[in-house]
Enzyme design. Structure first.
Site, short mmCIF file in Angstrom:
data_model
loop_
_atom_site.label_atom_id
_atom_site.label_comp_id
_atom_site.label_asym_id
_atom_site.label_seq_id
_atom_site.Cartn_x
_atom_site.Cartn_y
_atom_site.Cartn_z
N ASN A 1 0.84 -1.20 0.00
CA ASN A 1 0.00 0.00 0.00
C ASN A 1 0.87 1.25 0.00
O ASN A 1 1.92 1.29 0.65
CB ASN A 1 -0.97 0.00 1.18
CG ASN A 1 -0.31 -0.21 2.52
OD1 ASN A 1 0.60 -1.03 2.64
ND2 ASN A 1 -0.75 0.51 3.52
N ILE A 2 0.44 2.23 -0.76
CA ILE A 2 1.17 3.49 -0.89
C ILE A 2 0.18 4.63 -0.65
O ILE A 2 -0.71 4.87 -1.48
CB ILE A 2 1.82 3.62 -2.28
CG1 ILE A 2 2.77 2.44 -2.54
CG2 ILE A 2 2.57 4.96 -2.40
CD1 ILE A 2 3.30 2.36 -3.98
N GLU A 3 0.32 5.29 0.49
CA GLU A 3 -0.63 6.34 0.85
C GLU A 3 -0.18 7.69 0.31
O GLU A 3 0.94 7.85 -0.15
CB GLU A 3 -0.79 6.37 2.37
CG GLU A 3 -1.42 5.08 2.89
CD GLU A 3 -1.64 5.08 4.39
OE1 GLU A 3 -1.06 5.94 5.10
OE2 GLU A 3 -2.41 4.21 4.85
N CYS B 1 -3.98 0.73 -2.88
CA CYS B 1 -3.83 -0.49 -2.09
C CYS B 1 -2.74 -1.40 -2.66
O CYS B 1 -2.43 -1.35 -3.86
CB CYS B 1 -5.13 -1.27 -2.07
SG CYS B 1 -6.56 -0.36 -1.46
N GLU C 1 -2.93 -4.54 -3.36
CA GLU C 1 -3.43 -5.44 -4.40
C GLU C 1 -3.39 -4.74 -5.77
O GLU C 1 -2.95 -5.34 -6.76
CB GLU C 1 -4.88 -5.87 -4.10
CG GLU C 1 -5.03 -6.63 -2.81
CD GLU C 1 -5.40 -5.72 -1.64
OE1 GLU C 1 -4.78 -4.65 -1.47
OE2 GLU C 1 -6.32 -6.09 -0.89
N CYS D 1 -10.39 -4.56 -0.53
CA CYS D 1 -11.49 -3.59 -0.56
C CYS D 1 -12.28 -3.75 -1.87
O CYS D 1 -11.86 -4.45 -2.79
CB CYS D 1 -10.96 -2.17 -0.41
SG CYS D 1 -10.20 -1.48 -1.90
N CYS E 1 -10.41 -2.76 -5.13
CA CYS E 1 -9.45 -3.79 -5.57
C CYS E 1 -10.17 -4.98 -6.17
O CYS E 1 -9.72 -5.56 -7.16
CB CYS E 1 -8.56 -4.23 -4.40
SG CYS E 1 -7.34 -2.98 -3.95
ZN ZN Z 1 -8.01 -2.12 -2.01
#
Ligand code: ZN
Length: 130
Positions: free
Chosen positions: A42-44, A53, A55, A84, A87
Protein backbone atom coordinates in the site's frame (compact mmCIF):
# COMPACT_ATOMS: atom_id res chain seq x y z
CA UNK A 1 4.54 -21.58 -6.69
CA UNK A 2 3.09 -22.67 -3.39
CA UNK A 3 0.76 -20.60 -1.25
CA UNK A 4 3.43 -20.56 1.44
CA UNK A 5 5.91 -19.03 -0.99
CA UNK A 6 3.37 -16.44 -2.07
CA UNK A 7 2.76 -15.64 1.58
CA UNK A 8 6.49 -15.07 2.10
CA UNK A 9 6.56 -12.62 -0.81
CA UNK A 10 3.38 -10.84 0.34
CA UNK A 11 4.71 -10.51 3.88
CA UNK A 12 7.99 -9.12 2.57
CA UNK A 13 6.13 -6.65 0.34
CA UNK A 14 4.14 -5.40 3.34
CA UNK A 15 7.40 -4.23 4.90
CA UNK A 16 7.74 -1.75 2.01
CA UNK A 17 4.40 -0.07 2.71
CA UNK A 18 4.37 3.72 2.63
CA UNK A 19 1.66 4.34 5.18
CA UNK A 20 2.45 7.34 7.37
CA UNK A 21 -1.26 8.05 7.95
CA UNK A 22 -2.93 4.70 8.62
CA UNK A 23 0.26 2.94 9.77
CA UNK A 24 -1.19 -0.16 8.09
CA UNK A 25 1.19 -2.45 6.28
CA UNK A 26 -0.41 -4.43 3.47
CA UNK A 27 1.44 -6.72 1.10
CA UNK A 28 0.25 -8.57 -1.97
CA UNK A 29 1.88 -11.23 -4.10
CA UNK A 30 0.26 -12.62 -7.20
CA UNK A 31 0.92 -15.01 -10.02
CA UNK A 32 -0.03 -14.41 -13.62
CA UNK A 33 -1.08 -17.06 -16.14
CA UNK A 34 2.52 -17.55 -17.31
CA UNK A 35 3.75 -18.05 -13.74
CA UNK A 36 5.26 -14.61 -13.28
CA UNK A 37 5.35 -13.19 -9.76
CA UNK A 38 4.41 -9.61 -8.89
CA UNK A 39 4.25 -7.95 -5.52
CA UNK A 40 2.85 -4.70 -4.19
CA UNK A 41 2.43 -2.74 -0.99
CA UNK A 42 0.00 0.00 0.00
CA UNK A 43 1.17 3.49 -0.89
CA UNK A 44 -0.63 6.34 0.85
CA UNK A 45 -0.85 9.97 -0.13
CA UNK A 46 -1.48 13.14 1.85
CA UNK A 47 -4.49 13.80 -0.39
CA UNK A 48 -5.90 10.42 0.74
CA UNK A 49 -7.55 10.07 -2.70
CA UNK A 50 -4.15 9.36 -4.21
CA UNK A 51 -3.70 6.35 -1.95
CA UNK A 52 -3.49 2.95 -3.62
CA UNK A 53 -3.83 -0.49 -2.09
CA UNK A 54 -1.20 -3.25 -2.23
CA UNK A 55 -3.43 -5.44 -4.40
CA UNK A 56 -3.85 -2.79 -7.09
CA UNK A 57 -0.13 -1.95 -7.02
CA UNK A 58 0.69 -5.60 -7.71
CA UNK A 59 -1.99 -5.93 -10.40
CA UNK A 60 -0.97 -2.73 -12.17
CA UNK A 61 2.69 -3.75 -12.12
CA UNK A 62 1.70 -7.01 -13.83
CA UNK A 63 -0.54 -5.32 -16.39
CA UNK A 64 2.15 -2.76 -17.16
CA UNK A 65 4.29 -5.74 -18.21
CA UNK A 66 1.44 -7.02 -20.41
CA UNK A 67 0.65 -9.84 -17.97
CA UNK A 68 -3.10 -9.62 -18.37
CA UNK A 69 -4.40 -12.57 -16.37
CA UNK A 70 -4.00 -13.15 -12.65
CA UNK A 71 -4.40 -16.74 -11.46
CA UNK A 72 -3.48 -16.61 -7.76
CA UNK A 73 -3.32 -13.72 -5.32
CA UNK A 74 -2.20 -13.55 -1.70
CA UNK A 75 -2.89 -10.52 0.47
CA UNK A 76 -1.18 -10.18 3.82
CA UNK A 77 -1.90 -7.88 6.74
CA UNK A 78 -1.25 -8.21 10.45
CA UNK A 79 -4.99 -8.52 10.99
CA UNK A 80 -5.97 -10.47 7.87
CA UNK A 81 -7.93 -7.75 6.10
CA UNK A 82 -9.81 -8.72 2.92
CA UNK A 83 -9.39 -6.76 -0.33
CA UNK A 84 -11.49 -3.59 -0.56
CA UNK A 85 -14.26 -3.19 -3.11
CA UNK A 86 -12.17 -1.13 -5.50
CA UNK A 87 -9.45 -3.79 -5.57
CA UNK A 88 -12.06 -6.48 -6.16
CA UNK A 89 -13.35 -4.52 -9.14
CA UNK A 90 -9.83 -4.21 -10.57
CA UNK A 91 -9.31 -7.95 -10.02
CA UNK A 92 -12.45 -8.63 -12.05
CA UNK A 93 -10.84 -6.92 -15.03
CA UNK A 94 -7.75 -9.15 -15.02
CA UNK A 95 -8.96 -12.45 -13.58
CA UNK A 96 -11.82 -14.88 -13.90
CA UNK A 97 -14.09 -16.52 -11.36
CA UNK A 98 -11.45 -19.16 -10.64
CA UNK A 99 -8.82 -16.73 -9.41
CA UNK A 100 -7.53 -18.20 -6.16
CA UNK A 101 -7.52 -15.58 -3.41
CA UNK A 102 -5.78 -16.14 -0.11
CA UNK A 103 -6.07 -13.73 2.81
CA UNK A 104 -3.45 -14.22 5.48
CA UNK A 105 -2.65 -12.66 8.82
CA UNK A 106 0.40 -12.45 11.04
CA UNK A 107 -0.80 -15.27 13.29
CA UNK A 108 -0.75 -17.59 10.31
CA UNK A 109 -4.50 -17.87 9.75
CA UNK A 110 -5.49 -18.06 6.09
CA UNK A 111 -8.80 -17.73 4.31
CA UNK A 112 -8.83 -19.26 0.83
CA UNK A 113 -11.53 -18.73 -1.76
CA UNK A 114 -12.25 -18.39 -5.44
CA UNK A 115 -12.83 -14.91 -6.82
CA UNK A 116 -16.47 -15.74 -7.50
CA UNK A 117 -16.93 -16.19 -3.74
CA UNK A 118 -15.13 -12.95 -2.95
CA UNK A 119 -17.13 -10.94 -5.48
CA UNK A 120 -20.21 -12.67 -6.85
CA UNK A 121 -22.00 -11.01 -9.76
CA UNK A 122 -18.99 -8.87 -10.52
CA UNK A 123 -19.11 -6.32 -13.31
CA UNK A 124 -16.63 -7.54 -15.93
CA UNK A 125 -15.46 -6.52 -19.41
CA UNK A 126 -17.93 -9.11 -20.77
CA UNK A 127 -20.77 -6.76 -19.85
CA UNK A 128 -19.46 -4.13 -22.26
CA UNK A 129 -18.85 -6.41 -25.23
CA UNK A 130 -21.83 -6.44 -27.60
ZN1 ZN B 1 -8.01 -2.12 -2.01
Amino acid sequence: MTSQSLRTHAQAAAKNAYSPYSKAHVGCALLTSDGSLYTGCNIENASYGGTICAERVAILKAVSDKKMKITKLYVFTKEGWPPCGMCRQVMSEFADDNLEVIIGNEAGHETKMKFKELMPLSFTPDHLVP
